[in-house]
Design an enzyme around this catalytic site. Sequence first.
Site, PDB file in Angstrom:
ATOM      1  N   GLY A 178      27.560 -23.706 -28.412  1.00 25.02           N
ATOM      2  CA  GLY A 178      26.484 -22.919 -29.098  1.00 25.02           C
ATOM      3  C   GLY A 178      27.078 -21.697 -29.621  1.00 25.02           C
ATOM      4  N   LYS A 196      28.027  -6.991 -41.591  1.00 23.97           N
ATOM      5  CA  LYS A 196      28.604  -5.935 -40.880  1.00 23.97           C
ATOM      6  C   LYS A 196      29.577  -4.874 -41.526  1.00 23.97           C
ATOM      7  CE  LYS A 196      28.099  -9.454 -36.981  1.00 23.97           C
ATOM      8  NZ  LYS A 196      28.767 -10.381 -36.126  1.00 23.97           N
ATOM      9  N   ASP A 225      27.990 -13.225 -42.327  1.00 26.26           N
ATOM     10  CA  ASP A 225      27.947 -12.414 -41.176  1.00 26.26           C
ATOM     11  C   ASP A 225      28.865 -11.244 -41.109  1.00 26.26           C
ATOM     12  OD1 ASP A 225      26.603 -12.175 -38.697  1.00 26.26           O
ATOM     13  OD2 ASP A 225      28.766 -11.863 -38.286  1.00 26.26           O
ATOM     14  N   LYS A 228      21.396  -7.466 -39.202  1.00 19.64           N
ATOM     15  CA  LYS A 228      22.669  -7.156 -39.875  1.00 19.64           C
ATOM     16  C   LYS A 228      22.121  -7.192 -41.299  1.00 19.64           C
ATOM     17  CE  LYS A 228      23.976  -9.499 -37.148  1.00 19.64           C
ATOM     18  NZ  LYS A 228      24.350 -10.452 -36.040  1.00 19.64           N
ATOM     19  N   GLU A 283      26.042 -22.244 -35.483  1.00 19.23           N
ATOM     20  CA  GLU A 283      24.973 -22.873 -35.256  1.00 19.23           C
ATOM     21  C   GLU A 283      24.986 -24.199 -36.186  1.00 19.23           C
ATOM     22  OE1 GLU A 283      21.975 -20.074 -36.890  1.00 19.23           O
ATOM     23  OE2 GLU A 283      22.958 -18.654 -35.918  1.00 19.23           O
TER      24      GLU A 283
HETATM   25  N1  HSE Z   1      27.159 -15.124 -35.350  1.00 22.96           N
HETATM   26  C1  HSE Z   1      27.566 -13.756 -35.068  1.00 22.96           C
HETATM   27  C2  HSE Z   1      29.167 -14.209 -34.600  1.00 22.96           C
HETATM   28  C3  HSE Z   1      26.727 -13.132 -33.948  1.00 22.96           C
HETATM   29  O1  HSE Z   1      29.539 -15.109 -34.272  1.00 22.96           O
HETATM   30  O2  HSE Z   1      29.876 -13.007 -34.499  1.00 22.96           O
HETATM   31  C4  HSE Z   1      26.661 -11.746 -33.815  1.00 22.96           C
HETATM   32  O3  HSE Z   1      26.546 -11.209 -34.899  1.00 22.96           O
END
Ligand code: HSE
Length: 426
Positions: free
Chosen positions: A187, A205, A201, A105, A190
Site C-alpha cells: 500500500g 514538495k 511528488d 502539494k 499506488e
Molecule cells: N506518495 C507520497 C510518498 C505520500 O510516498 O511520500 C506523501 O506525500
Amino acid sequence: MKKVGVAILGLGVVGGGTYKILTDNKEYFKKTQELELTVESVLEKNIERALSLGVNENIIAKNIEEVVSNPQVDIVVEVMGGTTFAKDFVLKALKCGKTVVTSNKELFAKHWPELEKVAKKANAGLFYEATCVGGVPIIRVLHESMQANKLLSIKGIINGTTNYILTKMANEGTSYEEALKEAQKLGYAEFNPTADVEGFDATYKISILSSLAFNTKVGIDNIYRQGITKLTKEDFLYAKQLGYTIKLLAIGKNTNNGIEVRVHPTCVANDNPLSTVSDSFNAVHLVGDSVGEIMLYGRGAGALPTGSAIVSDVIFAAKHPEFYYTTFKNTEDGVAETKYVSDFSSQYFVRLTVEDSVGVLSKIAQAFAKANVGIKQVKQSASVDGKAPVVIITHECYESAINKAISKLKKLDASITIDGIMYLED
Ligand code: HSE
C-alpha cells in the site's frame, strides 16, 4: 474556552487520520491548548466509509456550498488531493473567509500564488504543513525558526514510496519491478505509481520547500526531475562496492550564481546521514549560514503522521485566524524574476564496461582531463570474456564538463561502453 469548528473535505487515509486525532484528542486539546475543536462537517461521497470512522450522519454535507455556508465551520481541511475539485473547493472556502488547511502539494506547487492572493483578499488563513514530508514539521521550521539564517541548501529524501523501493533494491538486490510490486502490495505505491516513481511528488514538495528556504517562488518548471524507473541491480551493486547507496534526493542550493533545484537518483556515501534513512522514512537536511547543519527525520506519509501535521496546523490556525504569512513575493512575476543556475555542478558516478587491454584506462583518463573533469576514484573489477566493469567517481565539476567528457568517451572507439551516469553526494 475558544470553540473552533472544523470541516474535512475527503475522508481517505489522511482525512481519516485527521478525524481520528481531532476526535480522540478532543479533551486533551481543551486542556493543553484551551481550544474546543469540533468536527462540524465532512464532505465524503463514500458514506459507508464516513460512518465506519464514527462520523455522525448529520454532519455529512451534500456539497461544498453546504460546508462553506455553515456558520459553525471556521476551518476547512482539504485532504482530497488533485487540482480540479480541490482547487475549486479551496477557493470557495477562502472566498467565504474560512481558513484552509491542506495537505495538497500538487495544488500548492501549481497554484500557490493564486491561492495566496485569494486568501489575503479575504483575510483568511492558509496553512500547508502537511504538503511536505508528512508528519515532519519542516514548513513551520522554515517559517518560524530559521529567520536568522540565509539558507544555503535544503536536501532530502522526501518521498517515502521511492525510498521504500530503493531500500529494498539496495538491501535485497531485487529489481526495480520486483520492489515496486512489493511496495504496491504493502500500500505504499499506488496502482499507477507515476507521481512517485517519476519524481513528480518530490518535485512538488521541493518546489514548496525551496521557495520558503530561498525566499522566492521556485516554480516546478525550473526544477530538474529524473525518476527511479531506470535504476538496475548493477547500479546498486557497483555503488555498494565503493561505499555508496542510491537515494532519490531532492536538492535545493542557494549559490552566488543563483538557485538550483533538482530531483534525481543520487549515489549517497554511506557516512552521509541521508544514506541511513530507510524504508518509507523521510529526512530533510538544512544548512543555514549561522546555525550550520540541521536534520529532521520522520514519517513522510500515512494517516496519523500526516494527520498530525494537519491537526497542528488546525491548532495554529485556531490561534491565528487571519492571513498569516508569506515571507516572499509569491506571484507569477516572482517566478520569472528568480535567477537560476544554468550549469550546475556535482560529483558524478560513471559506470563503464571496457575492453581489458593495454591503454584503455589511459584513454578514459585523457577524455576526462580534456573536458576538465577531475577523477577522484577509479575501480576496475575482474574482467569476464575480456570485458571489465569500471566505475569512476569524479570531483565536483560542471554538468557541461561531464557531458563533454562523456561525448569524448563515446567518440573514442568500441572498446568503451557507457552503462550509466549518476549524480553523487559525499
Ligand atoms: N506518495 C507520497 C510518498 C505520500 O510516498 O511520500 C506523501 O506525500
